[in-house]
Scaffold this active site. Structure first.
Site, PDB file in Angstrom:
ATOM      1  N   SER A  65       0.816  -1.223   0.000  1.00 52.60           N
ATOM      2  CA  SER A  65       0.000   0.000   0.000  1.00 52.60           C
ATOM      3  C   SER A  65       0.846   1.268   0.000  1.00 52.60           C
ATOM      4  O   SER A  65       0.472   2.258  -0.619  1.00 52.60           O
ATOM      5  CB  SER A  65      -0.955  -0.004   1.201  1.00 52.60           C
ATOM      6  OG  SER A  65      -1.950  -0.983   1.012  1.00 52.60           O
ATOM      7  N   PHE A  66       1.978   1.260   0.682  1.00 55.34           N
ATOM      8  CA  PHE A  66       2.819   2.456   0.714  1.00 55.34           C
ATOM      9  C   PHE A  66       3.314   2.828  -0.681  1.00 55.34           C
ATOM     10  O   PHE A  66       3.462   3.997  -1.012  1.00 55.34           O
ATOM     11  CB  PHE A  66       3.996   2.258   1.677  1.00 55.34           C
ATOM     12  CG  PHE A  66       4.550   3.539   2.208  1.00 55.34           C
ATOM     13  CD1 PHE A  66       3.920   4.202   3.250  1.00 55.34           C
ATOM     14  CD2 PHE A  66       5.691   4.100   1.662  1.00 55.34           C
ATOM     15  CE1 PHE A  66       4.418   5.397   3.741  1.00 55.34           C
ATOM     16  CE2 PHE A  66       6.198   5.294   2.142  1.00 55.34           C
ATOM     17  CZ  PHE A  66       5.557   5.946   3.186  1.00 55.34           C
ATOM     18  N   VAL A  90      -4.670  -2.463   4.359  1.00 53.48           N
ATOM     19  CA  VAL A  90      -3.776  -2.489   5.508  1.00 53.48           C
ATOM     20  C   VAL A  90      -4.600  -3.009   6.686  1.00 53.48           C
ATOM     21  O   VAL A  90      -5.627  -2.426   7.020  1.00 53.48           O
ATOM     22  CB  VAL A  90      -3.201  -1.088   5.823  1.00 53.48           C
ATOM     23  CG1 VAL A  90      -2.167  -1.164   6.933  1.00 53.48           C
ATOM     24  CG2 VAL A  90      -2.598  -0.453   4.565  1.00 53.48           C
ATOM     25  N   GLU A  94       0.074  -6.070  15.430  1.00 53.26           N
ATOM     26  CA  GLU A  94       0.473  -5.868  16.820  1.00 53.26           C
ATOM     27  C   GLU A  94       1.400  -4.676  17.013  1.00 53.26           C
ATOM     28  O   GLU A  94       1.694  -4.307  18.142  1.00 53.26           O
ATOM     29  CB  GLU A  94       1.154  -7.137  17.338  1.00 53.26           C
ATOM     30  CG  GLU A  94       0.211  -8.328  17.380  1.00 53.26           C
ATOM     31  CD  GLU A  94       0.892  -9.601  17.847  1.00 53.26           C
ATOM     32  OE1 GLU A  94       2.082  -9.551  18.189  1.00 53.26           O
ATOM     33  OE2 GLU A  94       0.216 -10.634  17.874  1.00 53.26           O
ATOM     34  N   HIS A  97       3.200  -0.142  12.975  1.00 54.59           N
ATOM     35  CA  HIS A  97       3.404  -0.111  11.526  1.00 54.59           C
ATOM     36  C   HIS A  97       2.106   0.246  10.801  1.00 54.59           C
ATOM     37  O   HIS A  97       2.113   1.040   9.850  1.00 54.59           O
ATOM     38  CB  HIS A  97       3.924  -1.478  11.059  1.00 54.59           C
ATOM     39  CG  HIS A  97       4.184  -1.571   9.592  1.00 54.59           C
ATOM     40  ND1 HIS A  97       5.268  -0.970   8.995  1.00 54.59           N
ATOM     41  CD2 HIS A  97       3.494  -2.185   8.603  1.00 54.59           C
ATOM     42  CE1 HIS A  97       5.237  -1.214   7.698  1.00 54.59           C
ATOM     43  NE2 HIS A  97       4.174  -1.952   7.432  1.00 54.59           N
ATOM     44  N   PHE A 122      -9.137   7.156  -3.547  1.00 59.97           N
ATOM     45  CA  PHE A 122      -8.600   6.385  -2.428  1.00 59.97           C
ATOM     46  C   PHE A 122      -9.471   5.160  -2.174  1.00 59.97           C
ATOM     47  O   PHE A 122     -10.605   5.276  -1.730  1.00 59.97           O
ATOM     48  CB  PHE A 122      -8.582   7.294  -1.196  1.00 59.97           C
ATOM     49  CG  PHE A 122      -7.904   6.716   0.007  1.00 59.97           C
ATOM     50  CD1 PHE A 122      -6.535   6.860   0.176  1.00 59.97           C
ATOM     51  CD2 PHE A 122      -8.618   6.067   0.997  1.00 59.97           C
ATOM     52  CE1 PHE A 122      -5.901   6.362   1.294  1.00 59.97           C
ATOM     53  CE2 PHE A 122      -8.008   5.558   2.122  1.00 59.97           C
ATOM     54  CZ  PHE A 122      -6.631   5.710   2.276  1.00 59.97           C
TER      55      PHE A 122
END
Length: 190
Positions: A65-66, A90, A94, A97, A122
């Site tokens: 995704s980045f 995304v 845990e 990030h 988006f």
């Protein structure tokens, strides 16, 4: 929950602008592929359903995704598209990030919309678990990809209308003064 009582795949084709002359870019993240492929299928099918020619749908894959930001930027620079849809997923883990990726992607896509003349839609799911993403990529809540395609059609049309209004530089034009339909002549008062 915003989508609890709404099926994202429902739209009235008769209320949408004609889309067959537009070109759309779709940048798809390979991460969480089961979800992103479902989102892509929803977007693709909605575009085809609205008479977009298959050759006018350009798909590029990126690793995650980045990377959607860079992929969309290059698509805008090289493919002469009327809108770009970025598709990603995304899922909360845990670590922090999740927060950094979601914030970065959101801001990056916002920046492309501010800096360029082509709308970037988006379509990045940011869910707490995989089931929520599945539910929104062809599951019980429909398909967010379908919704993104409809938004892309509407924004491509808006961009086209705004360009025509700017080209004519006529201060007398008001909202809806130019209707762009196939076969309808463009009438402007001088």
């Amino acid at each position: 929950m915003a989508t609890a009582n709404k099926n994202l795949s429902e739209y009235d084709k008769n209320k949408l602008p004609k889309a067959k002359n537009f070109r759309f870019g779709v940048v798809v993240s390979e991460w969480n592929e089961k979800v992103t492929e479902g989102l892509y299928n929803g977007a693709y099918n909605a575009l085809i359903d609205n008479e977009v020619h298959e050759q006018n749908i350009i798909r590029w894959n990126v690793p995650g995704s980045f990377e959607l930001i860079y992929g969309a930027k290059k698509m805008l620079q090289t493919q002469n598209v009327d809108a770009v849809i970025v598709i990603g997923c995304v899922i909360q883990g845990e670590t922090k990030h999740f927060d950094f990726v979601c914030e970065g992607v959101t801001q990056g896509i916002k920046d492309l919309n501010v800096q360029t003349d082509v709308p970037v839609i988006f379509c990045v799911l940011t869910d707490n678990n995989e089931q929520q993403s599945i539910d929104r990529s062809g599951g019980i809540h429909g398909n967010k990809g379908t919704e993104a395609a409809i938004a892309a059609i509407k924004m491509a049309f808006l961009r086209n209308q705004a360009s025509l209004m700017h080209d004519y530089k006529n201060p007398m034009l008001t909202s809806g003064a130019i209707q762009i339909d196939e076969g309808t002549p463009l009438e402007l008062k001088e």
